[in-house]
Design a protein around this motif. Structure first.
Motif, PDB file in Angstrom:
ATOM      1  N   ARG A 236      65.783  33.706  45.013  1.00  0.00           N
ATOM      2  CA  ARG A 236      65.480  34.713  46.017  1.00  0.00           C
ATOM      3  C   ARG A 236      66.157  33.734  46.853  1.00  0.00           C
ATOM      4  NH1 ARG A 236      59.746  37.920  46.727  1.00  0.00           N
ATOM      5  NH2 ARG A 236      60.561  38.975  47.857  1.00  0.00           N
ATOM      6  N   GLN A 237      66.874  35.253  47.947  1.00  0.00           N
ATOM      7  CA  GLN A 237      67.296  34.904  49.218  1.00  0.00           C
ATOM      8  C   GLN A 237      67.631  36.046  49.619  1.00  0.00           C
ATOM      9  OE1 GLN A 237      70.398  32.841  49.184  1.00  0.00           O
ATOM     10  NE2 GLN A 237      69.238  31.695  47.450  1.00  0.00           N
ATOM     11  N   GLY A 238      68.164  35.998  51.152  1.00  0.00           N
ATOM     12  CA  GLY A 238      67.465  37.154  52.434  1.00  0.00           C
ATOM     13  C   GLY A 238      66.536  36.644  53.395  1.00  0.00           C
ATOM     14  N   GLY A 239      66.813  37.329  54.452  1.00  0.00           N
ATOM     15  CA  GLY A 239      65.522  36.829  55.376  1.00  0.00           C
ATOM     16  C   GLY A 239      65.474  35.342  55.365  1.00  0.00           C
ATOM     17  N   ASN A 240      63.993  34.845  54.954  1.00  0.00           N
ATOM     18  CA  ASN A 240      63.538  34.228  55.012  1.00  0.00           C
ATOM     19  C   ASN A 240      63.596  33.340  53.989  1.00  0.00           C
ATOM     20  OD1 ASN A 240      62.816  33.866  58.371  1.00  0.00           O
ATOM     21  ND2 ASN A 240      60.770  35.333  57.025  1.00  0.00           N
ATOM     22  N   ALA A 241      64.254  32.997  53.335  1.00  0.00           N
ATOM     23  CA  ALA A 241      64.430  32.392  52.291  1.00  0.00           C
ATOM     24  C   ALA A 241      65.107  30.880  51.984  1.00  0.00           C
ATOM     25  CB  ALA A 241      65.301  33.210  50.918  1.00  0.00           C
ATOM     26  N   ALA A 242      65.488  31.007  53.391  1.00  0.00           N
ATOM     27  CA  ALA A 242      66.284  29.000  53.410  1.00  0.00           C
ATOM     28  C   ALA A 242      64.642  28.245  53.508  1.00  0.00           C
ATOM     29  CB  ALA A 242      66.733  28.962  54.649  1.00  0.00           C
TER      30      ALA A 242
ATOM     31  N   GLN B 177      58.361  31.952  42.309  1.00  0.00           N
ATOM     32  CA  GLN B 177      58.993  31.017  41.251  1.00  0.00           C
ATOM     33  C   GLN B 177      60.848  30.866  41.911  1.00  0.00           C
ATOM     34  OE1 GLN B 177      57.961  32.018  37.510  1.00  0.00           O
ATOM     35  NE2 GLN B 177      56.692  30.934  37.317  1.00  0.00           N
ATOM     36  N   ALA B 178      60.581  32.353  42.094  1.00  0.00           N
ATOM     37  CA  ALA B 178      62.550  32.427  42.951  1.00  0.00           C
ATOM     38  C   ALA B 178      62.924  32.042  44.222  1.00  0.00           C
ATOM     39  CB  ALA B 178      62.407  33.475  43.126  1.00  0.00           C
TER      40      ALA B 178
END
Length: 105
Positions: free
Chosen positions: A74-80, A67-68
């Motif tokens: 939710r950001q960072g890492g592989n978020a995109a 959901q984030a």
């Protein structure tokens, strides 16, 4: 003192509704998980160290995480990458995927 006692009695009488969590259908989630397998593995065990294992993960955590990602909170890492993957998931899709991955050992 009387106001404190009344306030305390009022607070004690309040019943807070527990947070409900609707579990998904693991069988339906398995059919939806095919696209996830390219990074997280067909059995929920990641193919590369950069991606997390999902097998056996806590169901509520997976729901919250998806959901984030869907809402781009939710950001960072592989978020995109995950934003794009989660963008078209319905609440039912998320619940079913979470149930599936939580059911794996």
């Amino acid at each position: 003192m009387k106001i404190f006692a009344i306030t305390l009695a009022t607070l004690a009488s309040l019943t807070l509704a527990p947070t409900s969590f609707a579990a998904g259908d693991a069988t339906v989630g398995k059919s939806k998980a095919a696209v996830c397998a390219s990074c997280h593995g067909a059995d929920g065990m990641a193919l590369m160290p950069a991606y997390p294992n999902l097998a056996g993960q806590n169901e509520e955590y997976l729901v919250s995480a998806l959901q984030a990602y869907r809402s781009k909170e939710r950001q960072g890492g592989n978020a995109a990458l995950m934003h794009a993957m989660a963008a078209n998931l319905s609440d039912d899709d998320i619940a079913n995927l979470a149930a599936y991955y939580a059911s794996l050992k």
